[in-house]
Design a protein around this motif. Sequence first.
Motif, PDB file in Angstrom:
ATOM      1  N   GLY A  32       0.838  -1.196   0.000  1.00  0.00           N
ATOM      2  CA  GLY A  32       0.000   0.000   0.000  1.00  0.00           C
ATOM      3  C   GLY A  32       0.873   1.246   0.000  1.00  0.00           C
ATOM      4  N   VAL A  33       0.459   2.252  -0.763  1.00  0.00           N
ATOM      5  CA  VAL A  33       1.168   3.537  -0.799  1.00  0.00           C
ATOM      6  C   VAL A  33       0.149   4.622  -0.532  1.00  0.00           C
ATOM      7  CG1 VAL A  33       2.554   5.137  -2.174  1.00  0.00           C
ATOM      8  CG2 VAL A  33       2.893   2.667  -2.435  1.00  0.00           C
ATOM      9  N   SER A  34       0.299   5.282   0.618  1.00  0.00           N
ATOM     10  CA  SER A  34      -0.628   6.322   1.027  1.00  0.00           C
ATOM     11  C   SER A  34       0.160   7.584   1.354  1.00  0.00           C
ATOM     12  CB  SER A  34      -1.435   5.857   2.252  1.00  0.00           C
ATOM     13  OG  SER A  34      -2.392   6.829   2.608  1.00  0.00           O
ATOM     14  N   LEU A  35       0.571   8.273   0.303  1.00  0.00           N
ATOM     15  CA  LEU A  35       1.392   9.477   0.447  1.00  0.00           C
ATOM     16  C   LEU A  35       0.835  10.573  -0.456  1.00  0.00           C
ATOM     17  CD1 LEU A  35       4.805   7.631   0.134  1.00  0.00           C
ATOM     18  CD2 LEU A  35       3.982   8.774   2.208  1.00  0.00           C
ATOM     19  N   PRO A  36       0.969  11.823  -0.042  1.00  0.00           N
ATOM     20  CA  PRO A  36       0.559  12.918  -0.929  1.00  0.00           C
ATOM     21  C   PRO A  36       1.538  13.046  -2.096  1.00  0.00           C
ATOM     22  CG  PRO A  36       1.612  13.788   1.034  1.00  0.00           C
ATOM     23  CD  PRO A  36       1.510  12.302   1.229  1.00  0.00           C
ATOM     24  N   VAL A  42       7.019   9.504  -5.374  1.00  0.00           N
ATOM     25  CA  VAL A  42       7.709   8.957  -6.543  1.00  0.00           C
ATOM     26  C   VAL A  42       8.735   7.915  -6.104  1.00  0.00           C
ATOM     27  CG1 VAL A  42       9.189   9.498  -8.517  1.00  0.00           C
ATOM     28  CG2 VAL A  42       7.310  11.032  -7.907  1.00  0.00           C
ATOM     29  N   VAL A  43       9.499   8.218  -5.065  1.00  0.00           N
ATOM     30  CA  VAL A  43      10.492   7.268  -4.561  1.00  0.00           C
ATOM     31  C   VAL A  43       9.808   5.970  -4.137  1.00  0.00           C
ATOM     32  CG1 VAL A  43      12.155   6.829  -2.706  1.00  0.00           C
ATOM     33  CG2 VAL A  43      12.159   9.037  -3.890  1.00  0.00           C
ATOM     34  N   ALA A  44       8.687   6.082  -3.444  1.00  0.00           N
ATOM     35  CA  ALA A  44       7.967   4.889  -2.978  1.00  0.00           C
ATOM     36  C   ALA A  44       7.475   4.047  -4.153  1.00  0.00           C
ATOM     37  CB  ALA A  44       6.794   5.298  -2.085  1.00  0.00           C
ATOM     38  N   LEU A  45       6.901   4.681  -5.163  1.00  0.00           N
ATOM     39  CA  LEU A  45       6.393   3.935  -6.320  1.00  0.00           C
ATOM     40  C   LEU A  45       7.517   3.214  -7.059  1.00  0.00           C
ATOM     41  CD1 LEU A  45       3.772   6.472  -7.736  1.00  0.00           C
ATOM     42  CD2 LEU A  45       3.353   4.439  -6.314  1.00  0.00           C
ATOM     43  N   VAL A  46       8.639   3.894  -7.238  1.00  0.00           N
ATOM     44  CA  VAL A  46       9.776   3.275  -7.924  1.00  0.00           C
ATOM     45  C   VAL A  46      10.352   2.141  -7.069  1.00  0.00           C
ATOM     46  CG1 VAL A  46      12.107   3.671  -8.841  1.00  0.00           C
ATOM     47  CG2 VAL A  46      10.277   5.330  -9.292  1.00  0.00           C
ATOM     48  N   ALA A  47      10.428   2.349  -5.762  1.00  0.00           N
ATOM     49  CA  ALA A  47      10.958   1.314  -4.867  1.00  0.00           C
ATOM     50  C   ALA A  47      10.086   0.061  -4.887  1.00  0.00           C
ATOM     51  CB  ALA A  47      11.075   1.856  -3.445  1.00  0.00           C
ATOM     52  N   VAL A  48       8.785   0.244  -4.878  1.00  0.00           N
ATOM     53  CA  VAL A  48       7.882  -0.916  -4.920  1.00  0.00           C
ATOM     54  C   VAL A  48       8.116  -1.680  -6.226  1.00  0.00           C
ATOM     55  CG1 VAL A  48       5.469  -1.671  -5.015  1.00  0.00           C
ATOM     56  CG2 VAL A  48       6.164   0.069  -3.357  1.00  0.00           C
ATOM     57  N   PRO A  60      -4.641   9.420   0.399  1.00  0.00           N
ATOM     58  CA  PRO A  60      -4.807   9.964   1.746  1.00  0.00           C
ATOM     59  C   PRO A  60      -6.082  10.794   1.909  1.00  0.00           C
ATOM     60  CG  PRO A  60      -2.604  10.442   0.906  1.00  0.00           C
ATOM     61  CD  PRO A  60      -3.387   9.859  -0.223  1.00  0.00           C
ATOM     62  N   ASP A  61      -6.676  11.245   0.796  1.00  0.00           N
ATOM     63  CA  ASP A  61      -7.898  12.042   0.873  1.00  0.00           C
ATOM     64  C   ASP A  61      -9.167  11.197   0.898  1.00  0.00           C
ATOM     65  OD1 ASP A  61      -6.498  14.444   0.944  1.00  0.00           O
ATOM     66  OD2 ASP A  61      -6.442  14.588  -1.247  1.00  0.00           O
ATOM     67  N   TYR A  62      -9.021   9.890   0.741  1.00  0.00           N
ATOM     68  CA  TYR A  62     -10.199   9.008   0.783  1.00  0.00           C
ATOM     69  C   TYR A  62     -10.765   8.959   2.195  1.00  0.00           C
ATOM     70  CZ  TYR A  62      -9.897   6.749  -3.837  1.00  0.00           C
ATOM     71  OH  TYR A  62      -9.915   6.455  -5.174  1.00  0.00           O
ATOM     72  N   PRO A  63     -12.065   8.705   2.311  1.00  0.00           N
ATOM     73  CA  PRO A  63     -12.649   8.486   3.650  1.00  0.00           C
ATOM     74  C   PRO A  63     -12.004   7.260   4.315  1.00  0.00           C
ATOM     75  CG  PRO A  63     -14.374   8.756   1.979  1.00  0.00           C
ATOM     76  CD  PRO A  63     -13.063   8.642   1.248  1.00  0.00           C
ATOM     77  N   ASP A  81       3.220   4.949   4.391  1.00  0.00           N
ATOM     78  CA  ASP A  81       2.340   6.084   4.659  1.00  0.00           C
ATOM     79  C   ASP A  81       2.993   7.176   5.489  1.00  0.00           C
ATOM     80  OD1 ASP A  81       2.451   4.803   7.061  1.00  0.00           O
ATOM     81  OD2 ASP A  81       0.295   4.491   7.273  1.00  0.00           O
ATOM     82  N   ASP A  82       4.288   7.070   5.686  1.00  0.00           N
ATOM     83  CA  ASP A  82       4.988   8.038   6.520  1.00  0.00           C
ATOM     84  C   ASP A  82       6.105   8.690   5.708  1.00  0.00           C
ATOM     85  OD1 ASP A  82       6.343   9.494   8.427  1.00  0.00           O
ATOM     86  OD2 ASP A  82       6.843   7.773   9.686  1.00  0.00           O
ATOM     87  N   PRO A  83       5.899   9.951   5.256  1.00  0.00           N
ATOM     88  CA  PRO A  83       6.951  10.613   4.469  1.00  0.00           C
ATOM     89  C   PRO A  83       8.301  10.666   5.191  1.00  0.00           C
ATOM     90  CG  PRO A  83       4.914  11.870   4.360  1.00  0.00           C
ATOM     91  CD  PRO A  83       4.708  10.795   5.398  1.00  0.00           C
ATOM     92  N   ALA A  84       8.276  10.794   6.523  1.00  0.00           N
ATOM     93  CA  ALA A  84       9.534  10.852   7.275  1.00  0.00           C
ATOM     94  C   ALA A  84      10.282   9.523   7.175  1.00  0.00           C
ATOM     95  CB  ALA A  84       9.268  11.207   8.735  1.00  0.00           C
TER      96      ALA A  84
END
Length: 179
Positions: A32-36, A42-48, A60-63, A81-84
Amino acid sequence: RSDGVDLSYAELDAWSDRLAATLDAEPGALVGVSLPRSLELVVALVAVAKSGAAFLPLDPDYPQDRLRYMIDDARPAAVLDDPAAIRAARDTRNAGHHREIDTASWAYVLYTSGSTGRPKGVAVPHAGIVNRILWLQDAYPLAAHDRMLVKTPISFDTSVWEVFWPLTTGAALVMVPPG
């Protein structure tokens, strides 16, 4: 480019390698990728992709109830889900790795709107993305001097092309801040 910060292709490659090495996901698994919209996204998508797993966009804007349903239904091996935490992977010493990707394997799973009932996960193979990008490049050639505005929420399939098409040509991604 995001929020006035530029990331080179070499930096993206190294950072995504390091993040891929930390993912606890086997080829064929979902992450799962839940980042703004951001460099971290982009880094997360490429890493996956480098890990051999498929990404499950969790906007992240979904209910919260929709996100819970998607997670319960898809059962991702991990959720980014954690940018940090994504930023922390930039400075780790983990060596990245690239896996051979079967083009028939899933690249991502999108959930339908649910307008005709419960939302359903639709798996899209790597070959589908490659086919679309090759068609786009033939019809509307991008070059290294071009810029692609990334403005679509991650939960829409066009966001995949906005991100990965320019990365295949050396063009720049310009991330529009959320909202």
